[in-house]
Design a protein around this motif. Structure first.
Motif, short mmCIF file in Angstrom:
data_model
loop_
_atom_site.label_atom_id
_atom_site.label_comp_id
_atom_site.label_asym_id
_atom_site.label_seq_id
_atom_site.Cartn_x
_atom_site.Cartn_y
_atom_site.Cartn_z
N UNK A 122 12.94 6.36 -6.73
CA UNK A 122 11.57 5.82 -5.93
C UNK A 122 11.91 6.27 -4.45
N UNK A 123 11.04 7.11 -4.11
CA UNK A 123 10.98 7.60 -2.78
C UNK A 123 10.29 6.56 -1.36
N UNK A 124 11.43 6.13 -0.56
CA UNK A 124 10.82 5.09 0.28
C UNK A 124 11.30 5.47 1.78
N UNK A 125 11.75 6.64 1.99
CA UNK A 125 12.07 7.10 3.32
C UNK A 125 11.75 8.63 3.45
N UNK A 126 12.02 8.96 4.86
CA UNK A 126 11.58 10.33 5.37
C UNK A 126 13.10 11.15 5.58
N UNK B 11 11.59 4.34 6.29
CA UNK B 11 10.35 4.88 7.10
C UNK B 11 9.18 4.03 6.66
N UNK B 12 9.31 3.43 5.51
CA UNK B 12 8.07 2.50 4.79
C UNK B 12 8.36 1.01 5.34
N UNK B 13 9.32 0.68 6.18
CA UNK B 13 9.70 -0.70 6.47
C UNK B 13 10.60 -1.46 5.59
N UNK B 14 11.01 -0.95 4.39
CA UNK B 14 11.81 -1.82 3.72
C UNK B 14 13.53 -1.45 4.06
N UNK B 15 14.13 -2.71 3.71
CA UNK B 15 15.64 -2.39 4.03
C UNK B 15 16.40 -1.47 3.20
N UNK B 16 16.99 -0.49 3.66
CA UNK B 16 17.82 0.62 3.08
C UNK B 16 19.11 -0.08 2.52
N UNK B 17 19.13 0.00 1.02
CA UNK B 17 20.25 -0.54 0.33
C UNK B 17 21.03 0.76 -0.32
N UNK C 295 12.18 11.81 1.43
CA UNK C 295 11.68 13.04 1.16
C UNK C 295 10.69 13.33 2.38
N UNK C 296 10.50 14.53 2.94
CA UNK C 296 9.78 14.67 4.27
C UNK C 296 8.14 14.53 4.20
N UNK C 297 7.70 14.65 3.03
CA UNK C 297 6.06 14.72 3.14
C UNK C 297 5.47 13.86 1.90
N UNK C 298 5.99 13.47 0.99
CA UNK C 298 5.50 12.72 -0.09
C UNK C 298 4.83 11.46 0.07
N UNK C 299 3.91 10.84 -0.14
CA UNK C 299 3.76 9.39 -0.02
C UNK C 299 4.62 8.44 -0.19
N UNK C 300 4.73 7.62 0.68
CA UNK C 300 5.56 6.22 0.42
C UNK C 300 5.13 5.19 -0.06
N UNK C 301 5.50 4.49 -1.11
CA UNK C 301 6.69 5.19 -1.78
C UNK C 301 5.93 6.00 -2.98
N UNK C 302 6.82 6.84 -3.52
CA UNK C 302 6.34 7.89 -4.58
C UNK C 302 7.54 7.81 -5.75
N UNK D 40 0.98 -1.15 0.16
CA UNK D 40 -0.10 0.00 -0.05
C UNK D 40 1.01 1.20 0.11
N UNK D 41 0.16 2.17 -0.48
CA UNK D 41 1.25 3.70 -0.56
C UNK D 41 0.75 4.21 0.92
N UNK D 42 1.67 4.63 1.66
CA UNK D 42 1.46 5.24 2.87
C UNK D 42 1.58 6.79 2.90
N UNK D 43 0.77 7.40 3.43
CA UNK D 43 0.98 9.10 3.74
C UNK D 43 1.34 9.18 5.03
N UNK D 44 0.81 8.73 6.10
CA UNK D 44 1.24 8.79 7.59
C UNK D 44 0.44 10.09 8.16
N UNK D 45 0.73 9.99 9.35
CA UNK D 45 0.55 11.42 10.15
C UNK D 45 1.35 12.37 10.36
N UNK D 46 1.03 13.44 10.76
CA UNK D 46 1.94 14.78 10.59
C UNK D 46 3.09 14.03 11.91
N UNK D 47 4.33 14.50 11.90
CA UNK D 47 5.26 14.06 12.60
C UNK D 47 6.45 15.36 13.12
#
Length: 183
Positions: A105-109, A68-74, A82-89, A28-35
């Motif tokens: 591919x944006x997958x982290x904050x 931030x979306x739970x994937x392994x960082x490689x 990116x600070x605010x785009x949906x994950x992934x974008x 799923x694409x995740x937007x998430x709450x403010x942080x």
């Protein structure tokens, strides 16, 4: 301890060790709450018209950590934070010094430091963009919707199809816009 108790303990400990990563996929694409990070509140949101000028930096020492979306960082993959785009974008990043353009591919904050920083690239993305030696460069970042073939390549850690360089006359205008914005 019974067989099931030992198995449960082993599974719980393996999860604590960080080995339980989310598979690399687009749903799923995740937007998430403010942080809030370092006193600044970020509000994630879908923004299909996102088009921003600023600076890109890169990171790569977090190898093996969870994004931030739970994937392994490689670090050698073509990804970004990116600070605010949906994950992934998916975003197109253009280096304003060279006109070189890549899709990541944006997958982290992040990024969470530095005036005007709009994106943090993985080491692999920084190398593809040609900015690894500089550490940071002026960029244009736009949300894109690449074809599935390119998405699949990026999900497997490969580069997307190379994009044409941006003509110098357009780069001059973009640099002038950054200067006018005080960046």
């Amino acid at each position: 301890m019974g067989a099931f108790g030992a198995l449960g303990l082993a599974l719980a400990l393996s999860a604590c060790a960080g080995g339980d990563y989310r598979p690399v996929r687009d749903v799923p694409v995740r937007i998430g709450p403010p942080y809030t990070v370092r006193g600044v509140t970020y509000v994630p949101a879908a923004d299909p018209g996102y088009d921003m000028l600023g600076y890109a930096s890169w990171y790569g020492s977090e190898s093996g950590n969870r994004t931030a979306n739970g994937e392994r960082f490689r670090p050698d993959w073509v990804t970004a934070a990116h600070t605010s785009l949906p994950l992934p974008s998916y975003v197109e990043v253009t280096a304003l010094d060279s006109g070189r353009t890549i899709v990541v591919r944006v997958n982290d904050r992040g990024p969470f430091a530095g005036k005007g920083r709009v994106i943090d690239l993985s080491r692999g993305a920084a190398e593809q963009l040609g900015m690894r030696a500089q550490g940071h460069v002026a960029v244009r970042v736009r949300v894109v919707n690449p074809p599935e073939k390119q998405r699949e390549r990026l999900r497997r850690g490969k580069t997307a199809e190379e994009r044409p360089r941006v003509p110098e006359r357009i780069l001059v205008k973009l640099r002038a816009q950054m200067k006018a914005a005080g960046l």
